[in-house]
Design an enzyme around this catalytic site. Structure first.
Site, PDB file in Angstrom:
ATOM      1  N   ARG A   1       0.855  -1.187   0.000  1.00 38.77           N
ATOM      2  CA  ARG A   1       0.000   0.000   0.000  1.00 38.77           C
ATOM      3  C   ARG A   1       0.893   1.241   0.000  1.00 38.77           C
ATOM      4  NH1 ARG A   1      -4.236   2.204   4.641  1.00 38.77           N
ATOM      5  NH2 ARG A   1      -5.114   3.884   3.356  1.00 38.77           N
ATOM      6  N   HIS A   2       0.415   2.305  -0.605  1.00 36.88           N
ATOM      7  CA  HIS A   2       1.186   3.549  -0.621  1.00 36.88           C
ATOM      8  C   HIS A   2       1.506   4.009   0.809  1.00 36.88           C
ATOM      9  CE1 HIS A   2      -2.251   5.985   0.738  1.00 36.88           C
ATOM     10  NE2 HIS A   2      -2.993   5.259  -0.096  1.00 36.88           N
TER      11      HIS A   2
ATOM     12  N   SER B   1      -0.074   9.504   3.242  1.00 37.10           N
ATOM     13  CA  SER B   1      -0.290  10.672   2.385  1.00 37.10           C
ATOM     14  C   SER B   1      -0.851  11.818   3.216  1.00 37.10           C
ATOM     15  CB  SER B   1      -1.269  10.330   1.255  1.00 37.10           C
ATOM     16  OG  SER B   1      -2.589  10.214   1.765  1.00 37.10           O
TER      17      SER B   1
ATOM     18  N   GLY C   1      -3.639  13.041   2.782  1.00 33.54           N
ATOM     19  CA  GLY C   1      -5.028  12.679   3.050  1.00 33.54           C
ATOM     20  C   GLY C   1      -5.192  11.772   4.254  1.00 33.54           C
TER      21      GLY C   1
ATOM     22  N   GLU D   1      -7.655   3.931  -6.987  1.00 32.48           N
ATOM     23  CA  GLU D   1      -8.463   3.897  -5.776  1.00 32.48           C
ATOM     24  C   GLU D   1      -9.943   3.736  -6.120  1.00 32.48           C
ATOM     25  OE1 GLU D   1      -9.141   3.134  -2.893  1.00 32.48           O
ATOM     26  OE2 GLU D   1      -8.216   4.656  -1.616  1.00 32.48           O
TER      27      GLU D   1
END
EC number: 5.4.2.11
Length: 249
Positions: free
Chosen positions: A7-8, A11, A13, A97
């Site tokens: 997973r990234h 962020s 966000g 996403e």
């Protein structure tokens, strides 16, 4: 065949939902902490491969979502991986996403209900009657829709891997990575409903053969912020941007 699901990293966000509204979901960058997490994930994959017998080693084929935070995470992985370990590097929009439609950039249920009362009530009924997996946000995608497009992506991956041993990396998002695991391991819908998204920069390893079957393990759980570190490395990685405060009523 080995499949590393990453997973990234963290962020903007993930630490402030206002970032989705300010930058647009596709353009939310990593924090500097998230970049550090992704570098560590790359080092973990490199160490795992170095420990394999030479006969079991194959170059990594890297796939990633086109969103900014996943592209930045992919770049961080490549910083940490020896160049000789890396084969093809490809972007695929099927790994993007989940699309939340009218609720994109609005993550608080109270605000969703306030701005789109009729649509919110319909969505709430669908979630109650059909389950979260099948309920589509208005003009958006259900988790079942995400799982369907991920299955199309996996058909490409498995076709490429038919005649050789493959080591794959997928740099994606929480829902899409779970959908990959669900499809690859033939998990039931109940598994998806009960499971949680992986943490930022966590690595799930799926390993095995078609004849003997595949299994998954959590290979790496990324370091999260500890007490006293809440204010560290919260600015955007690679850009001088800040989050505009939400206007007060």
């Amino acid at each position: 065949m080995r499949l590393f699901l990453v997973r990234h990293g963290e962020s903007l966000g993930n630490i402030n939902e206002q970032a989705y509204r300010q930058f647009g979901d596709h353009n939310v960058p990593l924090t500097r902490w998230g970049h550090r997490q992704a570098l560590e994930a790359g080092s973990v994959i490199a160490s795992y491969l170095k420990a394999l017998p030479s006969a079991g080693f194959g170059k990594l084929h890297i796939w990633y979502s086109p969103f900014l935070r996943t592209r930045q995470s992919k770049d961080a992985l490549l910083e940490a991986l020896p160049e000789s370990f890396v084969g093809d590097i490809r972007e695929d929009y099927l790994l993007r996403e989940q699309d939340f439609g009218l609720f994109t950039e609005i993550y608080e249920h109270a605000e969703q209900k306030q701005k789109f009362p009729e649509e919110f009530e319909k969505w709430a009924r669908l979630r109650s009657n059909s389950g979260k997996f099948y309920a589509r946000p208005p003009d958006g995608e259900s988790r079942a829709d995400v799982a369907q497009r991920v299955r199309l992506f996996l058909q490409t991956v498995m076709h490429d891997a038919e005649n050789s041993d493959h080591n794959l990396v997928i740099v994606g998002h929480g829902v899409t990575n779970r959908a990959v695991e669900m499809n690859f391991l033939h998990r039931p819908v109940e598994w998806f409903e009960r499971s949680d998204n992986p943490g930022n920069a966590d690595i799930t390893l799926i390993e095995g053969t078609r004849s003997q079957g595949y299994e998954s393990i959590l290979l790496h759980q990324a370091a999260d912020r500890q007490p006293g570190q809440e204010g560290e490395l919260r600015d955007a990685y690679g850009a001088d941007v800040t989050i505009t405060p939400k206007p007060t009523a």
